[in-house]
Design a protein around this motif. Structure first.
Motif, PDB file in Angstrom:
ATOM      1  N   ALA A   1      19.633  24.767  70.179  1.00 54.87           N
ATOM      2  CA  ALA A   1      20.259  25.459  69.028  1.00 54.87           C
ATOM      3  C   ALA A   1      20.328  26.960  69.298  1.00 54.87           C
ATOM      4  O   ALA A   1      21.331  27.617  68.985  1.00 54.87           O
ATOM      5  CB  ALA A   1      19.454  25.182  67.763  1.00 54.87           C
TER       6      ALA A   1
ATOM      7  N   ARG B   1      24.936  16.735  65.093  1.00 48.25           N
ATOM      8  CA  ARG B   1      23.719  16.209  65.740  1.00 48.25           C
ATOM      9  C   ARG B   1      22.536  17.171  65.552  1.00 48.25           C
ATOM     10  O   ARG B   1      22.744  18.377  65.340  1.00 48.25           O
ATOM     11  CB  ARG B   1      23.997  16.016  67.245  1.00 48.25           C
ATOM     12  CG  ARG B   1      24.992  14.875  67.530  1.00 48.25           C
ATOM     13  CD  ARG B   1      25.457  14.900  68.986  1.00 48.25           C
ATOM     14  NE  ARG B   1      26.190  16.149  69.262  1.00 48.25           N
ATOM     15  CZ  ARG B   1      27.464  16.367  68.911  1.00 48.25           C
ATOM     16  NH1 ARG B   1      28.131  15.428  68.234  1.00 48.25           N
ATOM     17  NH2 ARG B   1      28.054  17.509  69.187  1.00 48.25           N
TER      18      ARG B   1
ATOM     19  N   GLY C   1      14.752  27.392  63.758  1.00 52.88           N
ATOM     20  CA  GLY C   1      13.471  26.825  63.289  1.00 52.88           C
ATOM     21  C   GLY C   1      12.712  26.104  64.385  1.00 52.88           C
ATOM     22  O   GLY C   1      13.182  25.997  65.519  1.00 52.88           O
ATOM     23  N   PRO C   2      11.548  25.589  64.027  1.00 52.73           N
ATOM     24  CA  PRO C   2      10.688  24.889  64.974  1.00 52.73           C
ATOM     25  C   PRO C   2      11.143  23.440  65.152  1.00 52.73           C
ATOM     26  O   PRO C   2      12.044  22.971  64.433  1.00 52.73           O
ATOM     27  CB  PRO C   2       9.318  24.937  64.292  1.00 52.73           C
ATOM     28  CG  PRO C   2       9.634  24.929  62.835  1.00 52.73           C
ATOM     29  CD  PRO C   2      10.923  25.703  62.705  1.00 52.73           C
ATOM     30  N   GLU C   3      10.553  22.754  66.064  1.00 51.73           N
ATOM     31  CA  GLU C   3      10.924  21.346  66.284  1.00 51.73           C
ATOM     32  C   GLU C   3      10.728  20.543  64.998  1.00 51.73           C
ATOM     33  O   GLU C   3      11.438  19.585  64.739  1.00 51.73           O
ATOM     34  CB  GLU C   3      10.087  20.762  67.418  1.00 51.73           C
ATOM     35  CG  GLU C   3      10.472  21.303  68.790  1.00 51.73           C
ATOM     36  CD  GLU C   3      11.982  21.214  69.085  1.00 51.73           C
ATOM     37  OE1 GLU C   3      12.555  22.244  69.500  1.00 51.73           O
ATOM     38  OE2 GLU C   3      12.584  20.150  68.831  1.00 51.73           O
TER      39      GLU C   3
ATOM     40  N   GLY D   1      11.291  21.640  62.073  1.00 51.11           N
ATOM     41  CA  GLY D   1      12.211  22.089  61.030  1.00 51.11           C
ATOM     42  C   GLY D   1      11.539  23.054  60.052  1.00 51.11           C
ATOM     43  O   GLY D   1      10.349  23.333  60.135  1.00 51.11           O
TER      44      GLY D   1
ATOM     45  N   LEU E   1      24.446  28.317  59.055  1.00 53.59           N
ATOM     46  CA  LEU E   1      25.452  27.845  60.011  1.00 53.59           C
ATOM     47  C   LEU E   1      25.079  26.471  60.546  1.00 53.59           C
ATOM     48  O   LEU E   1      23.965  26.268  61.036  1.00 53.59           O
ATOM     49  CB  LEU E   1      25.519  28.846  61.172  1.00 53.59           C
ATOM     50  CG  LEU E   1      26.720  28.768  62.098  1.00 53.59           C
ATOM     51  CD1 LEU E   1      27.995  29.135  61.350  1.00 53.59           C
ATOM     52  CD2 LEU E   1      26.532  29.696  63.293  1.00 53.59           C
TER      53      LEU E   1
ATOM     54  N   LEU F   1      19.920  19.298  67.081  1.00 56.89           N
ATOM     55  CA  LEU F   1      19.677  19.907  68.399  1.00 56.89           C
ATOM     56  C   LEU F   1      18.198  20.267  68.525  1.00 56.89           C
ATOM     57  O   LEU F   1      17.534  20.583  67.537  1.00 56.89           O
ATOM     58  CB  LEU F   1      20.516  21.184  68.538  1.00 56.89           C
ATOM     59  CG  LEU F   1      22.012  21.065  68.205  1.00 56.89           C
ATOM     60  CD1 LEU F   1      22.685  22.427  68.342  1.00 56.89           C
ATOM     61  CD2 LEU F   1      22.678  20.036  69.096  1.00 56.89           C
TER      62      LEU F   1
ATOM     63  N   CYS G   1      20.377  29.095  61.377  1.00 58.33           N
ATOM     64  CA  CYS G   1      20.786  27.803  61.966  1.00 58.33           C
ATOM     65  C   CYS G   1      20.215  26.693  61.101  1.00 58.33           C
ATOM     66  O   CYS G   1      19.005  26.459  61.088  1.00 58.33           O
ATOM     67  CB  CYS G   1      20.268  27.689  63.388  1.00 58.33           C
ATOM     68  SG  CYS G   1      21.022  28.896  64.461  1.00 58.33           S
ATOM     69  N   ASP G   2      21.132  26.042  60.377  1.00 52.12           N
ATOM     70  CA  ASP G   2      20.678  25.072  59.375  1.00 52.12           C
ATOM     71  C   ASP G   2      21.375  23.734  59.581  1.00 52.12           C
ATOM     72  O   ASP G   2      22.585  23.603  59.327  1.00 52.12           O
ATOM     73  CB  ASP G   2      21.001  25.643  57.984  1.00 52.12           C
ATOM     74  CG  ASP G   2      20.492  24.717  56.888  1.00 52.12           C
ATOM     75  OD1 ASP G   2      20.744  25.028  55.693  1.00 52.12           O
ATOM     76  OD2 ASP G   2      19.881  23.683  57.230  1.00 52.12           O
ATOM     77  N   GLU G   3      20.595  22.762  60.051  1.00 55.72           N
ATOM     78  CA  GLU G   3      21.202  21.462  60.342  1.00 55.72           C
ATOM     79  C   GLU G   3      21.645  20.762  59.052  1.00 55.72           C
ATOM     80  O   GLU G   3      22.365  19.781  59.087  1.00 55.72           O
ATOM     81  CB  GLU G   3      20.246  20.575  61.150  1.00 55.72           C
ATOM     82  CG  GLU G   3      18.961  20.190  60.466  1.00 55.72           C
ATOM     83  CD  GLU G   3      17.880  21.265  60.596  1.00 55.72           C
ATOM     84  OE1 GLU G   3      18.238  22.444  60.846  1.00 55.72           O
ATOM     85  OE2 GLU G   3      16.705  20.946  60.435  1.00 55.72           O
TER      86      GLU G   3
ATOM     87  N   LEU H   1      25.515  23.742  63.426  1.00 56.32           N
ATOM     88  CA  LEU H   1      25.947  23.748  64.849  1.00 56.32           C
ATOM     89  C   LEU H   1      26.410  22.347  65.238  1.00 56.32           C
ATOM     90  O   LEU H   1      26.220  21.888  66.354  1.00 56.32           O
ATOM     91  CB  LEU H   1      24.783  24.219  65.736  1.00 56.32           C
ATOM     92  CG  LEU H   1      24.380  25.684  65.522  1.00 56.32           C
ATOM     93  CD1 LEU H   1      23.055  25.978  66.201  1.00 56.32           C
ATOM     94  CD2 LEU H   1      25.451  26.635  66.034  1.00 56.32           C
ATOM     95  N   GLY H   2      26.964  21.639  64.226  1.00 53.08           N
ATOM     96  CA  GLY H   2      27.510  20.315  64.509  1.00 53.08           C
ATOM     97  C   GLY H   2      26.684  19.204  63.869  1.00 53.08           C
ATOM     98  O   GLY H   2      25.617  19.452  63.312  1.00 53.08           O
TER      99      GLY H   2
HETATM  100  N1  SAM Z   1      15.162  19.133  60.900  1.00 53.69           N
HETATM  101  C1  SAM Z   1      15.185  18.704  62.298  1.00 53.69           C
HETATM  102  C2  SAM Z   1      15.026  17.210  62.415  1.00 53.69           C
HETATM  103  O1  SAM Z   1      15.368  16.525  61.446  1.00 53.69           O
HETATM  104  O2  SAM Z   1      14.579  16.750  63.478  1.00 53.69           O
HETATM  105  C3  SAM Z   1      14.094  19.382  63.054  1.00 53.69           C
HETATM  106  C4  SAM Z   1      14.474  20.799  63.406  1.00 53.69           C
HETATM  107  S1  SAM Z   1      15.514  21.003  64.839  1.00 53.69           S
HETATM  108  C5  SAM Z   1      14.723  20.049  66.039  1.00 53.69           C
HETATM  109  C6  SAM Z   1      15.047  22.650  65.336  1.00 53.69           C
HETATM  110  C7  SAM Z   1      15.880  23.775  64.766  1.00 53.69           C
HETATM  111  O3  SAM Z   1      17.114  23.842  65.467  1.00 53.69           O
HETATM  112  C8  SAM Z   1      16.253  23.663  63.310  1.00 53.69           C
HETATM  113  O4  SAM Z   1      15.240  24.219  62.489  1.00 53.69           O
HETATM  114  C9  SAM Z   1      17.532  24.482  63.239  1.00 53.69           C
HETATM  115  O5  SAM Z   1      17.232  25.869  63.109  1.00 53.69           O
HETATM  116  C10 SAM Z   1      18.164  24.218  64.593  1.00 53.69           C
HETATM  117  N2  SAM Z   1      19.154  23.151  64.580  1.00 53.69           N
HETATM  118  C11 SAM Z   1      19.030  21.927  65.120  1.00 53.69           C
HETATM  119  N3  SAM Z   1      20.164  21.215  64.975  1.00 53.69           N
HETATM  120  C12 SAM Z   1      21.038  22.001  64.293  1.00 53.69           C
HETATM  121  C13 SAM Z   1      22.380  21.847  63.828  1.00 53.69           C
HETATM  122  N4  SAM Z   1      23.077  20.720  64.026  1.00 53.69           N
HETATM  123  N5  SAM Z   1      22.961  22.874  63.159  1.00 53.69           N
HETATM  124  C14 SAM Z   1      22.266  24.030  62.944  1.00 53.69           C
HETATM  125  N6  SAM Z   1      21.006  24.243  63.366  1.00 53.69           N
HETATM  126  C15 SAM Z   1      20.393  23.240  64.042  1.00 53.69           C
END
Ligand code: SAM
Length: 240
Positions: free
Chosen positions: A226, A219, A192-194, A196, A214, A221, A162-164, A216-217
């Motif tokens: 996620a 935004r 991943g963690p909060e 990232g 992948l 999450l 899951c890769d934002e 997940l859109g």
């Molecule tokens: N990099 C993020 C940020 O800028 O706030 C912090 C990580 S996010 C809160 C937590 C995890 O959820 C990420 O490491 C990723 O694995 C997954 N995730 C969150 N949004 C995502 C998205 N739009 N697509 C894919 N994975 C997502």
């Protein structure tokens, strides 16, 4: 209701309930002797049992007949960076409901604290199994560092990362391209963690063969959101 028990199950077995279980069935669910209760232990399938009150607050379950044969554990691995306890409870329960058979905490650079209450995680997995009707108790192995967890995955297992930062494209098409829905590969998902993943971690994950990053859109999450989202996509495309 369905109850997980530790005892071996066979017709005629009598299961003494602890006070909490007896109270739950008798007073919360207000079950009587004619209301069957389903019991399972993760080994012997699911059985129908009857509640027999013993004294004012006690009760036993009398096991009667098997309702479902034992089924195997789902082959879907859910790798996640641990979260704070309440959210970890939520994440563990949703992973089980959404089909994960193995729930493995992975410690990453930005994981909040690397101590995971594994008893609590396993208790949540059992509670979710009771609620969602599966018979095999998910495996919750001890936490591992990310590199070790990735190295421990069988090469043929498709890792859904899951890769934002991945291009926002149709996740269904991305998964279809990575695996054949008619003969789905063994799967693992990674969230991943909060905070990232670090750039090094991201590079090492992407470097693993048989990995699909992948999105997940558009935004960002929360990690537990996620987790549910990716498992829903996997279930829609590849999982059962
Ligand atoms: N990099 C993020 C940020 O800028 O706030 C912090 C990580 S996010 C809160 C937590 C995890 O959820 C990420 O490491 C990723 O694995 C997954 N995730 C969150 N949004 C995502 C998205 N739009 N697509 C894919 N994975 C997502």
């Amino acid at each position: 209701p369905r109850l997980h028990v530790a005892a071996d199950l066979a017709a005629g077995v009598i299961l003494p309930l602890d006070r909490a279980q007896a109270n739950y069935l008798l007073n919360v669910l207000r079950r009587g002797p004619d209301d069957p209760v389903l019991v399972f232990n993760g080994r012997d399938g699911e059985w129908r049992a009857h509640l027999v009150q013993t004294g004012r607050k006690g009760a036993d379950l009398h096991v009667a007949a098997r309702t479902r044969p034992q089924s195997g554990r789902a082959d879907l691995h859910y790798l996640f960076a641990p979260l704070k306890s309440a959210r970890l409870d939520y994440l563990a329960q949703k992973a089980v409901e959404m089909g994960a058979g193995t729930i493995r905490p992975v410690i990453t650079r930005f994981t909040q604290g690397d101590r995971v209450n594994m008893d609590r995680l396993r208790a949540n997995a059992v509670e979710a199994a009771e609620q969602c009707g599966i018979l095999a108790i998910p495996d919750c192995p001890e936490p591992e560092r990310l590199a070790a967890a990735l190295a421990g995955l069988a090469p043929e297992r498709l890792l859904v990362f899951c890769d934002e930062d991945a291009p926002v494209r149709d996740p269904v098409a991305a998964l279809r391209a990575a695996g054949d829905p008619l003969a789905p590969p063994p799967l693992a998902v990674l969230v991943g963690p909060e905070g990232g993943f670090s750039e090094e971690e991201r590079a090492s994950i992407r470097a693993r063969p048989n990995t699909v990053a992948l999105s997940l859109g558009p935004r960002i999450l929360r990690a537990d959101t996620a987790g549910v989202a990716v498992l829903a996509v996997v279930q829609a495309v590849l999982g059962d």
